[in-house]
Design an enzyme around this catalytic site. Structure first.
Site, PDB file in Angstrom:
ATOM      1  N   SER A   1       0.823  -1.211   0.000  1.00  0.00           N
ATOM      2  CA  SER A   1       0.000   0.000   0.000  1.00  0.00           C
ATOM      3  C   SER A   1       0.855   1.259   0.000  1.00  0.00           C
ATOM      4  O   SER A   1       0.571   2.216   0.704  1.00  0.00           O
ATOM      5  CB  SER A   1      -0.942  -0.005   1.209  1.00  0.00           C
TER       6      SER A   1
ATOM      7  N   GLY B   1      11.614  15.036  -2.059  1.00  0.00           N
ATOM      8  CA  GLY B   1      11.935  15.943  -3.164  1.00  0.00           C
ATOM      9  C   GLY B   1      10.770  16.206  -4.090  1.00  0.00           C
ATOM     10  O   GLY B   1      10.430  17.344  -4.392  1.00  0.00           O
ATOM     11  N   GLY B   2      10.136  15.129  -4.571  1.00  0.00           N
ATOM     12  CA  GLY B   2       8.995  15.338  -5.428  1.00  0.00           C
ATOM     13  C   GLY B   2       8.828  14.292  -6.496  1.00  0.00           C
ATOM     14  O   GLY B   2       9.402  13.206  -6.424  1.00  0.00           O
TER      15      GLY B   2
ATOM     16  N   GLU C   1      16.406  18.907  -9.269  1.00  0.00           N
ATOM     17  CA  GLU C   1      17.290  18.034  -8.481  1.00  0.00           C
ATOM     18  C   GLU C   1      18.435  17.620  -9.392  1.00  0.00           C
ATOM     19  O   GLU C   1      18.480  17.968 -10.575  1.00  0.00           O
ATOM     20  CB  GLU C   1      16.513  16.819  -7.955  1.00  0.00           C
TER      21      GLU C   1
ATOM     22  N   HIS D   1      21.961   7.072  -1.544  1.00  0.00           N
ATOM     23  CA  HIS D   1      21.729   8.517  -1.589  1.00  0.00           C
ATOM     24  C   HIS D   1      22.914   9.200  -0.911  1.00  0.00           C
ATOM     25  O   HIS D   1      23.363   8.747   0.141  1.00  0.00           O
ATOM     26  CB  HIS D   1      20.421   8.869  -0.860  1.00  0.00           C
TER      27      HIS D   1
ATOM     28  N   ARG E   1      23.467  11.142  -8.964  1.00  0.00           N
ATOM     29  CA  ARG E   1      23.531  10.723  -7.568  1.00  0.00           C
ATOM     30  C   ARG E   1      24.700   9.774  -7.269  1.00  0.00           C
ATOM     31  O   ARG E   1      25.332   9.865  -6.226  1.00  0.00           O
ATOM     32  CB  ARG E   1      22.205  10.026  -7.253  1.00  0.00           C
TER      33      ARG E   1
ATOM     34  N   HIS F   1      19.258   3.624  -0.573  1.00  0.00           N
ATOM     35  CA  HIS F   1      18.079   4.466  -0.764  1.00  0.00           C
ATOM     36  C   HIS F   1      17.056   3.858  -1.716  1.00  0.00           C
ATOM     37  O   HIS F   1      15.852   3.916  -1.456  1.00  0.00           O
ATOM     38  CB  HIS F   1      18.551   5.815  -1.303  1.00  0.00           C
TER      39      HIS F   1
ATOM     40  N   ARG G   1      19.205   5.751 -10.876  1.00  0.00           N
ATOM     41  CA  ARG G   1      17.919   6.454 -11.062  1.00  0.00           C
ATOM     42  C   ARG G   1      18.085   7.965 -10.990  1.00  0.00           C
ATOM     43  O   ARG G   1      18.738   8.499 -10.095  1.00  0.00           O
ATOM     44  CB  ARG G   1      16.936   6.012  -9.999  1.00  0.00           C
TER      45      ARG G   1
HETATM   46  P1  FAD Z   1       6.484   1.446  -1.138  1.00  0.00           P
HETATM   47  O1  FAD Z   1       6.026   2.820  -1.034  1.00  0.00           O
HETATM   48  O2  FAD Z   1       7.737   1.076  -0.447  1.00  0.00           O
HETATM   49  O3  FAD Z   1       5.325   0.510  -0.584  1.00  0.00           O
HETATM   50  C1  FAD Z   1       5.522  -0.868  -0.414  1.00  0.00           C
HETATM   51  C2  FAD Z   1       4.319  -1.426   0.327  1.00  0.00           C
HETATM   52  O4  FAD Z   1       4.361  -2.851   0.318  1.00  0.00           O
HETATM   53  C3  FAD Z   1       4.256  -1.016   1.789  1.00  0.00           C
HETATM   54  O5  FAD Z   1       2.929  -0.720   2.096  1.00  0.00           O
HETATM   55  C4  FAD Z   1       4.698  -2.287   2.527  1.00  0.00           C
HETATM   56  O6  FAD Z   1       4.192  -2.375   3.830  1.00  0.00           O
HETATM   57  C5  FAD Z   1       4.102  -3.346   1.626  1.00  0.00           C
HETATM   58  N1  FAD Z   1       4.733  -4.666   1.702  1.00  0.00           N
HETATM   59  C6  FAD Z   1       6.037  -4.974   1.541  1.00  0.00           C
HETATM   60  N2  FAD Z   1       6.214  -6.303   1.653  1.00  0.00           N
HETATM   61  C7  FAD Z   1       4.998  -6.839   1.891  1.00  0.00           C
HETATM   62  C8  FAD Z   1       4.521  -8.167   2.118  1.00  0.00           C
HETATM   63  N3  FAD Z   1       5.335  -9.223   2.157  1.00  0.00           N
HETATM   64  N4  FAD Z   1       3.212  -8.340   2.325  1.00  0.00           N
HETATM   65  C9  FAD Z   1       2.348  -7.297   2.339  1.00  0.00           C
HETATM   66  N5  FAD Z   1       2.746  -6.017   2.136  1.00  0.00           N
HETATM   67  C10 FAD Z   1       4.040  -5.807   1.911  1.00  0.00           C
HETATM   68  N6  FAD Z   1      11.189   8.923  -5.126  1.00  0.00           N
HETATM   69  C11 FAD Z   1      10.817   9.965  -5.878  1.00  0.00           C
HETATM   70  O7  FAD Z   1      10.447   9.801  -7.046  1.00  0.00           O
HETATM   71  N7  FAD Z   1      10.848  11.222  -5.354  1.00  0.00           N
HETATM   72  C12 FAD Z   1      11.250  11.479  -4.081  1.00  0.00           C
HETATM   73  O8  FAD Z   1      11.237  12.609  -3.643  1.00  0.00           O
HETATM   74  C13 FAD Z   1      11.669  10.390  -3.287  1.00  0.00           C
HETATM   75  N8  FAD Z   1      12.107  10.583  -2.031  1.00  0.00           N
HETATM   76  C14 FAD Z   1      12.382   9.516  -1.251  1.00  0.00           C
HETATM   77  C15 FAD Z   1      12.714   9.708   0.083  1.00  0.00           C
HETATM   78  C16 FAD Z   1      12.927   8.641   0.920  1.00  0.00           C
HETATM   79  C17 FAD Z   1      13.301   8.861   2.353  1.00  0.00           C
HETATM   80  C18 FAD Z   1      12.808   7.312   0.407  1.00  0.00           C
HETATM   81  C19 FAD Z   1      13.033   6.133   1.293  1.00  0.00           C
HETATM   82  C20 FAD Z   1      12.505   7.106  -0.927  1.00  0.00           C
HETATM   83  C21 FAD Z   1      12.282   8.202  -1.763  1.00  0.00           C
HETATM   84  N9  FAD Z   1      11.948   8.021  -3.098  1.00  0.00           N
HETATM   85  C22 FAD Z   1      11.600   9.098  -3.853  1.00  0.00           C
HETATM   86  C23 FAD Z   1      11.726   6.688  -3.641  1.00  0.00           C
HETATM   87  C24 FAD Z   1      10.221   6.390  -3.634  1.00  0.00           C
HETATM   88  O9  FAD Z   1       9.646   6.914  -2.462  1.00  0.00           O
HETATM   89  C25 FAD Z   1       9.933   4.929  -3.700  1.00  0.00           C
HETATM   90  O10 FAD Z   1      10.674   4.327  -4.709  1.00  0.00           O
HETATM   91  C26 FAD Z   1       8.451   4.697  -3.990  1.00  0.00           C
HETATM   92  O11 FAD Z   1       7.674   5.405  -3.080  1.00  0.00           O
HETATM   93  C27 FAD Z   1       8.142   3.240  -3.941  1.00  0.00           C
HETATM   94  O12 FAD Z   1       6.745   3.102  -3.942  1.00  0.00           O
HETATM   95  P2  FAD Z   1       6.104   1.662  -3.990  1.00  0.00           P
HETATM   96  O13 FAD Z   1       4.631   1.866  -3.941  1.00  0.00           O
HETATM   97  O14 FAD Z   1       6.680   0.866  -5.084  1.00  0.00           O
HETATM   98  O15 FAD Z   1       6.627   0.965  -2.636  1.00  0.00           O
HETATM   99  C1  SIN Z   2      15.378  13.329  -2.539  1.00  0.00           C
HETATM  100  O1  SIN Z   2      14.463  14.084  -2.195  1.00  0.00           O
HETATM  101  O2  SIN Z   2      16.582  13.604  -2.524  1.00  0.00           O
HETATM  102  C2  SIN Z   2      15.013  11.976  -2.986  1.00  0.00           C
HETATM  103  C3  SIN Z   2      14.500  12.065  -4.341  1.00  0.00           C
HETATM  104  C4  SIN Z   2      14.463  10.708  -4.929  1.00  0.00           C
HETATM  105  O3  SIN Z   2      14.879   9.733  -4.299  1.00  0.00           O
HETATM  106  O4  SIN Z   2      14.014  10.619  -6.070  1.00  0.00           O
END
Ligand code: FAD
Ligand code: SIN
Length: 536
Positions: free
Chosen positions: A13, A52-53, A120, A237, A284, A345, A380
């Site tokens: 989620s 960041g966004g 960025e 990162h 990066r 990261h 990335r």
């Molecule tokens: P996630 O958001 O990680 O969600 C995964 C979900 O799966 C979670 O709900 C978890 O609980 C669930 N899950 C995992 N394993 C299981 C399981 N076995 N059973 C059931 N549920 C499970 N990207 C950008 O583009 N811009 C940004 O500014 C940026 N900033 C970032 C800052 C930080 C601090 C971090 C950590 C990452 C950042 N990223 C950014 C990267 C980006 O946030 C992630 O790559 C992206 O949000 C991943 O989304 P997702 O939905 O694929 O996974």
């Molecule tokens: C950041 O805000 O530096 C993270 C952005 C990203 O991971 O894409």
């Protein structure tokens, strides 16, 4: 064991999973409904912490174009990003942002009501939308969570872990789930299982990722026979807040450098010009290695980010979360240097998919960070991940609209044997000190499979992980979530190590000190279970 049946099951989620659930519900007629499974509370994920966004090539942003976004992504991706993938994702960004607005997502706007864009590293123009200043992920996620929770056609299981996929004859027919609160198992049949389980940051000692980023979906898909792609590419990162003892590190967004902050040593001497003419806005991987090198040369635990050069009102408005967090540690970012260091990261590797989210296993899909679409290549480009999450969730939903979601077939012997493993109540399991095993693994990955690697360090890692595996005697089922996560972490660590050994060159985030050059031929790496027996 309880049994249930859904037309589609989404696991995870974060932003990818939430948006996929909403789009599928909106577009596809589902006889058996949608189930969203998440191992924590609905909003908990990497997505929530994105600062960041999100990249968006909006049609009315006249300074930007799809061609420019493609060019920047290819340059950052160290020759491994796929042109058609970037083009598809970039071209769809305008439509997806407009759709997110309809779902109640608000991006920051200027006094005239126009969308604000930031910049960025390695972006040639301002094209990054943000929300709540530096709380982009949280704001998007909150809006999508609200819509999902209100939607009666989406059933939600919280505190529930997917622990094994039901695959027979090359087709995924469902998933075994485990409720970490009650200890109950359930078999969920479905003709479309979508992994949206996020990344692997927790494999490393220092990470910006929250505790749940343990690579579960990637390990599940690998065990189900799916093809994995580019597993050696882990993004570190460059600027995580480096406070003593904090291993889960708070991120200091690249957008702070995008707005003008400079990297320096403790005396304020700037160093990025030694490494790249783009200085703080180099890709990066380059900035990460620069910081790492400075720390090694000066034998320090961190370098510093000087944001005091940004006008203090702007700093407070654009980065309220970062300002507040730093202040909690006694750092006033409008005056003080911020101690920063690299941390794991993002994962460019993962389950290989096409743009419909299809994996190599029928009925199994992957989207978001768990998937490897070829967008990010070897490194990335900042803020491309959230965009990939939403565009791929959207296109997977479109694809499901075009196929018939049949009721899952009868249980066969292969499936029955998987279910039996989890139904067996007679297995006696001693308590294990999983926390200690996990720390050992995180240290191994950081020390030997980290920012710099070579054959010796990778072989050492292989050996040490193999020994750790021997200390974790779980064959069929595990005792609790921590154990399931650790089992997955072991699998993914072995895959990353093996693929890092196989790639005898340096490219993007994969830097081999024994092979510092990049090969002319640029190829993805693939790994499947049949080809590699991980347990020695
Ligand atoms: P996630 O958001 O990680 O969600 C995964 C979900 O799966 C979670 O709900 C978890 O609980 C669930 N899950 C995992 N394993 C299981 C399981 N076995 N059973 C059931 N549920 C499970 N990207 C950008 O583009 N811009 C940004 O500014 C940026 N900033 C970032 C800052 C930080 C601090 C971090 C950590 C990452 C950042 N990223 C950014 C990267 C980006 O946030 C992630 O790559 C992206 O949000 C991943 O989304 P997702 O939905 O694929 O996974
Ligand atoms: C950041 O805000 O530096 C993270 C952005 C990203 O991971 O894409």
């Amino acid at each position: 064991m309880k049994y249930s049946k859904y037309s589609t099951v989404i696991i995870g989620s974060g932003i990818a999973g939430l948006y996929a659930a909403l789009k599928i519900e909106q577009q596809v007629k589902l006889p058996d409904g949608i189930l969203l499974i998440t191992k924590s509370r609905l909003g908990e994920s990497n997505s929530r912490y994105a600062q960041g966004g999100m990249v968006a090539v909006m049609k009315d942003n006249k300074s930007d174009s799809v061609a420019s976004h493609i060019s920047d992504t290819i340059k950052a991706g160290a020759g491994l990003s796929e042109f058609n993938t970037i083009k598809f994702i970039s071209e769809n960004s305008d439509a997806v942002v407009k759709d997110l607005l309809k779902f109640g997502v608000e991006f920051d706007r200027d006094e005239n009501g126009s969308l604000c864009y930031t910049r960025e590293a390695a972006h040639s123009v301002r094209r990054i939308l943000h929300s709540g200043g530096d709380a982009t992920g949280k704001k998007i996620e909150q809006a999508l969570c609200r819509k999902v929770s209100e939607n009666e056609n989406i059933e939600i299981y919280e505190q529930t872990d997917a622990v094994e996929l039901l695959v027979s004859s090359g087709e995924c027919k469902g998933v075994i789930v485990f409720n970490n609160e009650t200890g109950d198992y359930e078999t969920v049949y479905s003709s479309a299982i979508i992994l949206a389980t996020g990344g692997i940051g927790q494999l490393y000692k220092y990470t910006t990722n929250p505790v749940g980023a343990t690579g579960d979906g990637i390990a599940l898909a690998y065990n189900a026979g799916a093809v994995m792609q580019d597993m050696e590419f882990v993004q570190f990162h460059p600027t995580a807040l480096a406070i003593d003892g904090d291993e889960n590190r708070f991120l200091i967004s690249e957008a702070v450098r995008g707005e003008g902050a400079k990297l320096c040593d403790a005396d304020g001497v700037e160093f990025m010009s030694k490494y790249d003419e783009r200085k703080e806005l180099a890709p990066r991987d380059i900035v990460t290695r620069a910081n790492f090198n400075e720390m090694q040369e000066n034998n320090t635990d961190c370098v510093y980010l000087n944001a005091a050069c940004i006008e203090s009102k702007k700093l407070a408005k654009r980065f309220p979360t970062i300002s507040k967090k730093c202040l909690e540690h006694g750092i006033d970012i409008s005056k003080d240097y911020i101690p920063v260091a690299p941390a794991s990261h993002y994962f460019m590797g993962g389950v290989r998919t096409n743009l419909k989210g299809e994996t190599s296993v029928n009925g199994l899909y992957a989207i978001g960070e768990a998937a490897s679409t070829g967008l990010h290549g070897g490194n990335r480009l900042a803020s491309n991940s959230l965009l990939e999450c939403v565009v791929c969730a959207y296109s997977a939903a479109e694809y499901l609209k075009s196929i018939e979601l049949k009721t899952p077939k009868q249980i066969d012997e292969e499936i029955k044997s998987i279910i039996d493993k989890y139904s067996n109540e007679d297995i006696v399991m001693d308590e294990l000190d999983v926390q200690s095993l996990k720390s050992k693994l995180q240290n191994i990955m950081w020390d030997y499979v980290g920012i710099l690697r070579d054959e010796k360090s990778l072989n050492e890692a292989n050996e040490l992980i193999y020994r750790l595996k021997a200390d974790f005697p779980r064959e069929a089922k595990c005792l609790n979530r921590e154990e399931y996560e650790f089992r997955n972490m072991l699998t993914v660590s072995q895959l990353i190590t093996q693929c890092a050994l196989n790639r005898k060159e340096s490219r993007g985030a994969h830097f081999r000190t024994d092979y510092p050059n990049t090969n002319e031929q640029s190829i993805h790496s693939f790994i499947v279970k049949e080809e590699m027996e991980l347990v020695k």
